[in-house]
Enzyme design. Sequence first.
Site, PDB file in Angstrom:
ATOM      1  N   LYS A 262      -3.156 -66.018  35.702  1.00  0.00           N
ATOM      2  CA  LYS A 262      -3.070 -64.895  34.761  1.00  0.00           C
ATOM      3  C   LYS A 262      -3.463 -65.370  33.366  1.00  0.00           C
ATOM      4  CE  LYS A 262       0.648 -62.233  36.963  1.00  0.00           C
ATOM      5  NZ  LYS A 262      -0.144 -61.040  37.274  1.00  0.00           N
ATOM      6  N   ARG A 336       2.484 -59.159  48.011  1.00  0.00           N
ATOM      7  CA  ARG A 336       2.246 -58.582  49.337  1.00  0.00           C
ATOM      8  C   ARG A 336       2.338 -59.644  50.432  1.00  0.00           C
ATOM      9  NH1 ARG A 336      -3.445 -56.373  47.271  1.00  0.00           N
ATOM     10  NH2 ARG A 336      -2.148 -56.307  45.401  1.00  0.00           N
TER      11      ARG A 336
HETATM   12  N1  BES Z   1       3.446 -59.178  39.667  1.00  0.00           N
HETATM   13  C1  BES Z   1       2.122 -58.708  39.566  1.00  0.00           C
HETATM   14  C2  BES Z   1       2.051 -57.208  39.269  1.00  0.00           C
HETATM   15  C3  BES Z   1       2.540 -56.769  37.927  1.00  0.00           C
HETATM   16  C4  BES Z   1       1.777 -56.939  36.812  1.00  0.00           C
HETATM   17  C5  BES Z   1       3.755 -56.130  37.827  1.00  0.00           C
HETATM   18  C6  BES Z   1       2.242 -56.507  35.592  1.00  0.00           C
HETATM   19  C7  BES Z   1       4.240 -55.694  36.619  1.00  0.00           C
HETATM   20  C8  BES Z   1       3.471 -55.888  35.501  1.00  0.00           C
HETATM   21  C9  BES Z   1       1.382 -58.927  40.864  1.00  0.00           C
HETATM   22  O1  BES Z   1       1.731 -60.069  41.564  1.00  0.00           O
HETATM   23  C10 BES Z   1      -0.051 -59.039  40.524  1.00  0.00           C
HETATM   24  O2  BES Z   1      -0.409 -59.963  39.859  1.00  0.00           O
HETATM   25  N2  BES Z   1      -0.835 -58.057  40.964  1.00  0.00           N
HETATM   26  C11 BES Z   1      -2.232 -58.031  40.681  1.00  0.00           C
HETATM   27  C12 BES Z   1      -2.957 -57.707  41.975  1.00  0.00           C
HETATM   28  C13 BES Z   1      -4.433 -57.952  41.912  1.00  0.00           C
HETATM   29  C14 BES Z   1      -4.712 -59.432  41.774  1.00  0.00           C
HETATM   30  C15 BES Z   1      -5.054 -57.401  43.159  1.00  0.00           C
HETATM   31  C16 BES Z   1      -2.471 -56.939  39.649  1.00  0.00           C
HETATM   32  O3  BES Z   1      -1.821 -55.901  39.688  1.00  0.00           O
HETATM   33  O4  BES Z   1      -3.324 -57.150  38.791  1.00  0.00           O
HETATM   34 MN    MN Z   2       0.677 -61.754  40.943  1.00  0.00          MN
END
Ligand code: BES
Ligand code: MN
Length: 481
Positions: A262, A336
């Site tokens: 991230k 997931r």
């Molecule tokens: N934990 C995050 C989702 C999230 C982001 C929740 C910000 C609350 C606030 C999750 O693990 C994630 O990183 N999801 C990605 C998925 C993508 C890589 C397909 C996302 O939502 O960008």
């Molecule tokens: Mn994530």
Amino acid sequence: MPTVTVATRPPKSATATDRPTTTSQLNKLPAAIKRAAKLQGFEAKPGQTLFLPANGSGPAEVLVGLGKPAEVDADRIRQAAAAYAKAVAGHQQVICTLGAGVGSVEPADAAVAAIEGIRLASYRYTTLKETTAAKRQIALKKVTLVSAGRGVKGAVVAANAVVDAVNLARDLTNEPGGSLTPEAFVAKTRKAAAGTGVRVSVWDEERIRAEKLGGLLAVNQGSENPPRFLTIAYTPKGRTPKAKVALVGKGITFDSGGLSLKTAAGMMTMKIDMAGAAAVMATMTALSAAAVPVAVTGYIPLTDNMTGGNAQRPGDVFVARNGMSVEVLNTDAEGRLVLADALSLAAEAEPDAIIDIATLTGSASAALGTQIAALMASDDKLAARVEAASARTGEKVWRLPLPEEYRGQLDSNVADLRNIGNGPYGGALIAGLFLKEFTDGRPWAHIDLGLSAMADADRGLTPKGGTGFGVRVLIDTLANW
Ligand code: BES
Ligand code: MN
Ligand code: ZN
């Protein structure tokens, strides 16, 4: 956080009391109060308050606006009680008469709403504050709810347990990822569960391997902290359970994204990535007090998502609990993966319904903003149960589809499934479709919290920080089965 007790008449020791005021009661106020209200622009709008200092006889009074009498419902009382709590934050002992019933709201329902409003709005996370000044900031210690209505005492016990659960979930969500490791989460669970009549069982890494939880192990590869898999079971006392329900909560104790790292800004809030797990764990502790008539098992996979030398690489493939192979093209789509195994385990126990809750995608918040969670479901009746609970509790969810025509995006060149879609759109739905593969065709609902797990400002019942979102919806869904 103040304690709330019930009494049939106001105590002498209290220094402030509320005066619930609908628009039609404005005119009937005592002359002096009416004048003050007019002067200060108090119009009994919902959530509006006016603090009237004590003038020698009796406690200070707070006019609490409820709007039009016909519009008063439980949620209106809940919000008004939250506003009252803010207005009396400098006091130690206060009276609340809102819970005696207003308009067509029954006293027991009004009492519950008043307790939720006052105690949820008064929550602060002060565990890590060095000085006691922060702890003193909210001085409110004791609230006496004045109500003689039928069933109020019992409702108050249940409401206090529900609020305790929400605030427990908030504490867990607010705790830094560096200290709330999977093991620490387990220890807190054991402590919280003691005396609540639930059974806790914990799998360590070796057992997790033996049970073939490939998704949980894949995500944990980059971490120094061993994973845990937590199961919490509840059976109603003295009755045959009306149904058997599984709850599943995403327990990523910190999400760096893994090698699909991230950004610094994107990581800043990621200690909240176990908010689903916190919601499930906290919910389990309140089921007995809420006299929930169904048997419930909570399944909680716990790990952080880090970048250690053995971290999974984009393109790696693992085999999940149900035997499906999964190509991990983005290690940041990790929730997931751990949920896949947990859902498989839940389905194996053949429950009548499975509900999972997870901070699964930013996409859910792109669609619905930060105060509404996304609901997806394979079963309309189950979705309706959750939607009804949402309407009753005021925790907003909105149903999104699980479009079959997007399922092809999860086809992999090398494995049974890939973990992301093929573009930037519909991410919450793709994640939902991925999870569905592991539910074995059972009635299943999925709550994607997105950013509703964390408030960026104080609002109504929800102070800034971890919200405990989902706890009230889950308990209400189960209590009204
Ligand atoms: N934990 C995050 C989702 C999230 C982001 C929740 C910000 C609350 C606030 C999750 O693990 C994630 O990183 N999801 C990605 C998925 C993508 C890589 C397909 C996302 O939502 O960008
Ligand atoms: Mn994530
Ligand atoms: Zn995550």
